[in-house]
Scaffold this motif. Structure first.
Motif, PDB file in Angstrom:
ATOM      1  N   TYR A  21      22.378 -69.632 -38.341  1.00 54.14           N
ATOM      2  CA  TYR A  21      22.847 -69.571 -36.914  1.00 54.14           C
ATOM      3  C   TYR A  21      24.159 -69.979 -37.233  1.00 54.14           C
ATOM      4  CZ  TYR A  21      23.137 -70.642 -31.992  1.00 54.14           C
ATOM      5  OH  TYR A  21      23.910 -70.688 -30.753  1.00 54.14           O
ATOM      6  N   ILE A  22      25.158 -69.387 -36.535  1.00 56.06           N
ATOM      7  CA  ILE A  22      26.583 -69.565 -36.643  1.00 56.06           C
ATOM      8  C   ILE A  22      27.381 -69.771 -35.347  1.00 56.06           C
ATOM      9  CG2 ILE A  22      28.998 -68.978 -37.810  1.00 56.06           C
ATOM     10  CD1 ILE A  22      27.037 -67.004 -39.602  1.00 56.06           C
ATOM     11  N   GLU A  23      27.759 -71.091 -35.095  1.00 54.36           N
ATOM     12  CA  GLU A  23      28.455 -71.361 -33.906  1.00 54.36           C
ATOM     13  C   GLU A  23      30.070 -71.499 -34.037  1.00 54.36           C
ATOM     14  OE1 GLU A  23      27.651 -75.387 -32.429  1.00 54.36           O
ATOM     15  OE2 GLU A  23      25.776 -74.855 -31.658  1.00 54.36           O
ATOM     16  N   PHE A  24      30.529 -70.982 -33.258  1.00 51.68           N
ATOM     17  CA  PHE A  24      32.247 -70.891 -33.257  1.00 51.68           C
ATOM     18  C   PHE A  24      32.859 -71.770 -32.244  1.00 51.68           C
ATOM     19  CE2 PHE A  24      30.506 -66.992 -35.161  1.00 51.68           C
ATOM     20  CZ  PHE A  24      31.116 -66.961 -36.123  1.00 51.68           C
ATOM     21  N   SER A  25      33.970 -72.098 -32.641  1.00 51.95           N
ATOM     22  CA  SER A  25      34.965 -72.940 -31.557  1.00 51.95           C
ATOM     23  C   SER A  25      36.143 -72.662 -32.045  1.00 51.95           C
ATOM     24  CB  SER A  25      34.409 -74.520 -31.602  1.00 51.95           C
ATOM     25  OG  SER A  25      34.736 -74.884 -32.881  1.00 51.95           O
ATOM     26  N   LYS A  26      37.149 -72.928 -30.951  1.00 52.17           N
ATOM     27  CA  LYS A  26      38.609 -72.586 -30.910  1.00 52.17           C
ATOM     28  C   LYS A  26      39.261 -74.028 -30.754  1.00 52.17           C
ATOM     29  CE  LYS A  26      41.445 -68.641 -29.688  1.00 52.17           C
ATOM     30  NZ  LYS A  26      41.533 -67.549 -28.749  1.00 52.17           N
ATOM     31  N   ARG A  27      40.555 -73.940 -31.376  1.00 48.78           N
ATOM     32  CA  ARG A  27      41.274 -75.098 -31.113  1.00 48.78           C
ATOM     33  C   ARG A  27      41.957 -75.146 -29.816  1.00 48.78           C
ATOM     34  NH1 ARG A  27      42.384 -79.079 -34.406  1.00 48.78           N
ATOM     35  NH2 ARG A  27      41.963 -78.065 -36.072  1.00 48.78           N
TER      36      ARG A  27
ATOM     37  N   LEU B 169      22.681 -78.669 -40.170  1.00 48.39           N
ATOM     38  CA  LEU B 169      23.984 -78.215 -40.583  1.00 48.39           C
ATOM     39  C   LEU B 169      24.279 -77.923 -42.138  1.00 48.39           C
ATOM     40  CD1 LEU B 169      26.960 -77.498 -39.604  1.00 48.39           C
ATOM     41  CD2 LEU B 169      27.293 -80.053 -39.975  1.00 48.39           C
ATOM     42  N   SER B 170      24.623 -76.884 -42.508  1.00 53.63           N
ATOM     43  CA  SER B 170      24.642 -76.337 -43.755  1.00 53.63           C
ATOM     44  C   SER B 170      26.218 -76.391 -44.360  1.00 53.63           C
ATOM     45  CB  SER B 170      24.049 -75.157 -43.864  1.00 53.63           C
ATOM     46  OG  SER B 170      24.126 -74.431 -45.362  1.00 53.63           O
ATOM     47  N   LEU B 171      27.131 -75.691 -43.415  1.00 54.23           N
ATOM     48  CA  LEU B 171      28.244 -75.264 -43.785  1.00 54.23           C
ATOM     49  C   LEU B 171      29.265 -75.369 -42.850  1.00 54.23           C
ATOM     50  CD1 LEU B 171      30.092 -74.337 -46.238  1.00 54.23           C
ATOM     51  CD2 LEU B 171      29.484 -72.161 -45.533  1.00 54.23           C
ATOM     52  N   GLU B 172      30.509 -75.708 -42.873  1.00 50.84           N
ATOM     53  CA  GLU B 172      31.506 -75.702 -41.655  1.00 50.84           C
ATOM     54  C   GLU B 172      32.888 -75.578 -42.091  1.00 50.84           C
ATOM     55  OE1 GLU B 172      32.356 -78.907 -38.936  1.00 50.84           O
ATOM     56  OE2 GLU B 172      31.006 -80.131 -40.244  1.00 50.84           O
ATOM     57  N   GLY B 173      33.769 -74.886 -41.580  1.00 50.54           N
ATOM     58  CA  GLY B 173      35.097 -74.661 -42.003  1.00 50.54           C
ATOM     59  C   GLY B 173      35.977 -73.802 -40.799  1.00 50.54           C
ATOM     60  N   ASP B 174      37.017 -73.490 -41.266  1.00 49.90           N
ATOM     61  CA  ASP B 174      37.948 -72.806 -40.580  1.00 49.90           C
ATOM     62  C   ASP B 174      38.114 -71.288 -41.039  1.00 49.90           C
ATOM     63  OD1 ASP B 174      38.425 -75.074 -38.728  1.00 49.90           O
ATOM     64  OD2 ASP B 174      39.801 -76.079 -40.066  1.00 49.90           O
ATOM     65  N   ILE B 175      38.502 -70.442 -40.284  1.00 52.87           N
ATOM     66  CA  ILE B 175      38.986 -69.158 -40.462  1.00 52.87           C
ATOM     67  C   ILE B 175      40.034 -68.900 -39.633  1.00 52.87           C
ATOM     68  CG2 ILE B 175      38.404 -66.777 -40.150  1.00 52.87           C
ATOM     69  CD1 ILE B 175      35.445 -67.614 -40.900  1.00 52.87           C
ATOM     70  N   ARG B 176      41.220 -68.291 -40.291  1.00 57.44           N
ATOM     71  CA  ARG B 176      42.043 -67.878 -39.453  1.00 57.44           C
ATOM     72  C   ARG B 176      42.486 -66.286 -39.636  1.00 57.44           C
ATOM     73  NH1 ARG B 176      46.502 -69.820 -37.389  1.00 57.44           N
ATOM     74  NH2 ARG B 176      46.607 -71.716 -38.749  1.00 57.44           N
TER      75      ARG B 176
ATOM     76  N   PHE C  93      24.413 -73.269 -39.507  1.00 53.56           N
ATOM     77  CA  PHE C  93      23.159 -74.026 -39.446  1.00 53.56           C
ATOM     78  C   PHE C  93      21.854 -73.124 -40.242  1.00 53.56           C
ATOM     79  CE2 PHE C  93      25.781 -75.494 -35.729  1.00 53.56           C
ATOM     80  CZ  PHE C  93      25.611 -76.821 -36.090  1.00 53.56           C
ATOM     81  N   LYS C  94      21.320 -73.829 -40.800  1.00 49.59           N
ATOM     82  CA  LYS C  94      20.054 -73.477 -41.579  1.00 49.59           C
ATOM     83  C   LYS C  94      18.736 -73.751 -40.608  1.00 49.59           C
ATOM     84  CE  LYS C  94      20.991 -73.401 -46.355  1.00 49.59           C
ATOM     85  NZ  LYS C  94      20.832 -73.842 -47.581  1.00 49.59           N
ATOM     86  N   LYS C  95      18.116 -72.497 -40.275  1.00 51.28           N
ATOM     87  CA  LYS C  95      16.995 -72.798 -39.450  1.00 51.28           C
ATOM     88  C   LYS C  95      15.749 -72.836 -40.417  1.00 51.28           C
ATOM     89  CE  LYS C  95      18.439 -70.012 -35.277  1.00 51.28           C
ATOM     90  NZ  LYS C  95      17.931 -68.715 -34.629  1.00 51.28           N
ATOM     91  N   ASN C  96      14.976 -73.826 -40.265  1.00 53.23           N
ATOM     92  CA  ASN C  96      13.750 -73.959 -41.101  1.00 53.23           C
ATOM     93  C   ASN C  96      12.756 -74.609 -39.858  1.00 53.23           C
ATOM     94  OD1 ASN C  96      14.527 -76.609 -40.723  1.00 53.23           O
ATOM     95  ND2 ASN C  96      15.345 -76.942 -42.679  1.00 53.23           N
ATOM     96  N   TYR C  97      11.606 -75.001 -40.390  1.00 51.09           N
ATOM     97  CA  TYR C  97      10.481 -75.314 -39.740  1.00 51.09           C
ATOM     98  C   TYR C  97      10.742 -76.540 -38.788  1.00 51.09           C
ATOM     99  CZ  TYR C  97       7.970 -72.079 -42.664  1.00 51.09           C
ATOM    100  OH  TYR C  97       7.724 -70.811 -43.108  1.00 51.09           O
ATOM    101  N   THR C  98      11.628 -77.487 -39.286  1.00 52.11           N
ATOM    102  CA  THR C  98      11.776 -78.937 -38.761  1.00 52.11           C
ATOM    103  C   THR C  98      13.068 -78.558 -37.567  1.00 52.11           C
ATOM    104  OG1 THR C  98      13.312 -79.141 -40.301  1.00 52.11           O
ATOM    105  CG2 THR C  98      11.099 -80.115 -40.609  1.00 52.11           C
ATOM    106  N   GLY C  99      13.708 -77.440 -37.576  1.00 53.03           N
ATOM    107  CA  GLY C  99      14.727 -77.426 -36.732  1.00 53.03           C
ATOM    108  C   GLY C  99      15.848 -76.567 -37.335  1.00 53.03           C
TER     109      GLY C  99
END
Length: 136
Positions: A66-72, A117-124, A108-114
């Motif tokens: 599951y991938i969330e996005f935000s903007k500065r 957070l697996s990875l985060e970063g910035d993309i231009r 976010f990795k989805k597994n049986y427990t919920g």
């Protein structure tokens, strides 16, 4: 010559009027296709002029993502964007026509427990770019 003229008159007389209607309808259809094709080409060039970008993710992990996005917004504030994507195992998902900017993403990795957070970063994203990211 006389027999040729009679033969032509007979062959023309034998063509039912519906055949002429079909031929004329075909001509109109061809013209309509040409008009719509011109409009789609014009829209295609217009989409490149708006300088939007595409962002794609490929999931090569054994978990659903599951991938969330935000903007500065400013130097200290990030605004979570309303779009997010779920990428199943060995799937490929894209966000199309994003405005060029700096985006922050959280995977976010989805597994049986919920969700974990697996990875985060910035993309231009730059104008008219199609960026692809592979997550392993």
């Amino acid at each position: 010559m006389f027999f040729v003229q009679i033969g032509l008159n007979i062959s023309v007389a034998q063509v039912p009027p519906t055949a002429n209607n079909i031929v004329e309808g075909g001509k109109v259809l061809v013209e309509l296709v040409k008009v719509f094709k011109k409009n789609s080409l014009a829209q295609g060039t217009r989409s490149t002029d708006n300088a939007s970008s595409d962002l794609c993710f490929k999931n090569n992990t054994i978990d659903n993502l599951y991938i969330e996005f935000s903007k500065r917004v400013n130097d200290s504030t990030m605004k979570t964007l309303p779009f997010s994507i779920s990428v199943t195992v060995n799937a490929h998902e894209c966000l199309l026509e994003l405005s060029p900017s700096l985006y922050h993403y959280k995977v976010f990795k989805k597994n049986y427990t919920g969700q974990v957070l697996s990875l985060e970063g910035d993309i231009r994203l730059v104008p008219n770019e199609k960026m692809e990211r592979e997550i392993r």
